[in-house]
Structures are given as structure tokens and as C-alpha cells.
Design an enzyme around this catalytic site. Structure first.
Site, mmCIF file in Angstrom:
data_model
loop_
_atom_site.group_PDB
_atom_site.id
_atom_site.type_symbol
_atom_site.label_atom_id
_atom_site.label_comp_id
_atom_site.label_asym_id
_atom_site.label_seq_id
_atom_site.Cartn_x
_atom_site.Cartn_y
_atom_site.Cartn_z
ATOM 1 N N LYS A 294 84.497 50.277 49.790
ATOM 2 C CA LYS A 294 84.670 51.554 50.485
ATOM 3 C C LYS A 294 83.997 51.574 51.848
ATOM 4 C CE LYS A 294 84.310 53.543 45.940
ATOM 5 N NZ LYS A 294 83.457 54.379 45.097
ATOM 6 N N ALA B 257 72.375 55.742 42.220
ATOM 7 C CA ALA B 257 73.085 55.222 41.046
ATOM 8 C C ALA B 257 72.371 55.576 39.744
ATOM 9 C CB ALA B 257 73.258 53.711 41.160
ATOM 10 N N THR C 102 82.110 58.785 44.464
ATOM 11 C CA THR C 102 81.644 57.711 45.336
ATOM 12 C C THR C 102 80.365 58.131 46.035
ATOM 13 O OG1 THR C 102 82.373 56.031 46.890
ATOM 14 C CG2 THR C 102 82.802 58.296 47.503
ATOM 15 N N GLY D 131 83.025 54.151 56.358
ATOM 16 C CA GLY D 131 82.938 54.325 54.914
ATOM 17 C C GLY D 131 83.695 55.583 54.546
ATOM 18 N N SER E 12 79.889 62.133 46.022
ATOM 19 C CA SER E 12 79.190 62.868 44.971
ATOM 20 C C SER E 12 77.716 62.505 44.876
ATOM 21 C CB SER E 12 79.877 62.654 43.621
ATOM 22 O OG SER E 12 79.946 61.274 43.333
#
Length: 178
Positions: free
Chosen positions: A37, A160, A4, A49, A128
Site C-alpha cells: 500500500k 498492529a 489499513t 500510501g 483505521s
């Protein structure tokens, strides 16, 4: 903490917090793309979060909400009390998760080591892809006039592109300074 990315950015208007939606099982399987999240808690006045094991994160979130109720929304006090309990409780000590929390005036990172950390520069990230998102956010904040929300969105997009455990299905929440 893997699988995440959560990023929080504070500016003169308040805070923006973004989380990706990817949920993975092990190292190779994506189970869900649109998990939420990042959430509003305590009368919609606190953003939180979470990263780490989902069940562990929900356990901590539940405890954190109870602390916020107990201390009438006092974010620093509730955070310190949760961190103390998390570190000393035999059951909680085994939980593998981290939390970012903000009331629109400050960002706090909470860990199972008993840490309650307020970042110096008004930005923090966990998960991560956290380091990638945080690096991008710092560059954007220093070299552009973007608002916190836009910094979050762009930084998460960069994360991302780099981190296989981070996707571009974002949840972004904001809270104005009160």
C-alpha cells in the site's frame, strides 16, 4: 477509512512511509497479509500510501500519477489539482479512499473532501490504525533520537498490537531530501 494503516514521518534526512499489508473483506475476514500500500511513483521521486477501498485507491493513484506528469513532479500543485478534481467530478466524488504523499521535503494528506493538508509536525497517518501509529510516532519523535524509518517501524508495530485491521507485515519506503 478502515482496514489499513499508513504512516509518514519526516526528519532532517528525508521521509519514511510505512504501510501494513492486511487486506480485509468486511469486518471479519482477512484476505491477504502482504499487500503493498506504499509505492514509489513519478520517476521514483514521490512516495504515496493509500487507505480505503482498493479499487478506489488505485483509481486515485492513477489520476495522481497523471497530475504529477502534467505538473512535472510538483507535488503541491499536483495534489491541489487532484483534490479539486476529486471533489468536483461526479464519479470521483464517490470514491472512498485517502492518500498520503511525500517528495522527501514535505508530507501531504489528500482527501475526497478537497483537503490537501501538510501536517505541522512532519508526521501524518491514515487508515483505521492511523491514530495509534501517529500517537506512537509523535511520542518517539519527541522523546528519542530515532530516524524517521525506525520511528515508522516501531510505531506501526504498536498500531498492529492495538488495531485489528493492522498487521505487522510492513512495507517501508524512504526518500532522502533532494
Amino acid at each position: 477509512m478502515h482496514a489499513t494503516t499508513i504512516l509518514a514521518v519526516l526528519d532532517d534526512r528525508g521521509v519514511a512511509m510505512a504501510g501494513d499489508g492486511q487486506v480485509t473483506l468486511g469486518q471479519q475476514t482477512v484476505m491477504k497479509h502482504t499487500a503493498r500500500k506504499v509505492r514509489r511513483i513519478y520517476k521514483e521521486s514521490i512516495l504515496v500510501g493509500f487507505a480505503g477501498s482498493t479499487a478506489d485507491a488505485f483509481t486515485l493513484l492513477e489520476r495522481f500519477e497523471a497530475k504529477l506528469e502534467q505538473f512535472k513532479g510538483n507535488l503541491p500543485r499536483a495534489s491541489v489539482e487532484l483534490a479539486k478534481e476529486w471533489r468536483t467530478d461526479k464519479y470521483l466524488r464517490r470514491l472512498e479512499a485517502m492518500l498520503l504523499a511525500s517528495d522527501g521535503t514535505q508530507i501531504l494528506l489528500l482527501s475526497g473532501n478537497g483537503d490537501v493538508i501538510e501536517p505541522d509536525d512532519g508526521m501524518a497517518a491514515i487508515g483505521s490504525g492511523g491514530s495509534y501509529a501517529l500517537a506512537a510516532a509523535r511520542a518517539l519523535k519527541r522523546h528519542t533520537g530515532m530516524a524517521a524509518r525506525e520511528i515508522c517501524e516501531r510505531s506501526m508495530a504498536i498500531a498492529a498490537e492495538i488495531c485489528v485491521f493492522t498487521n505487522d507485515k510492513l512495507v517501508v519506503e524512504t526518500i532522502d531530501k533532494g
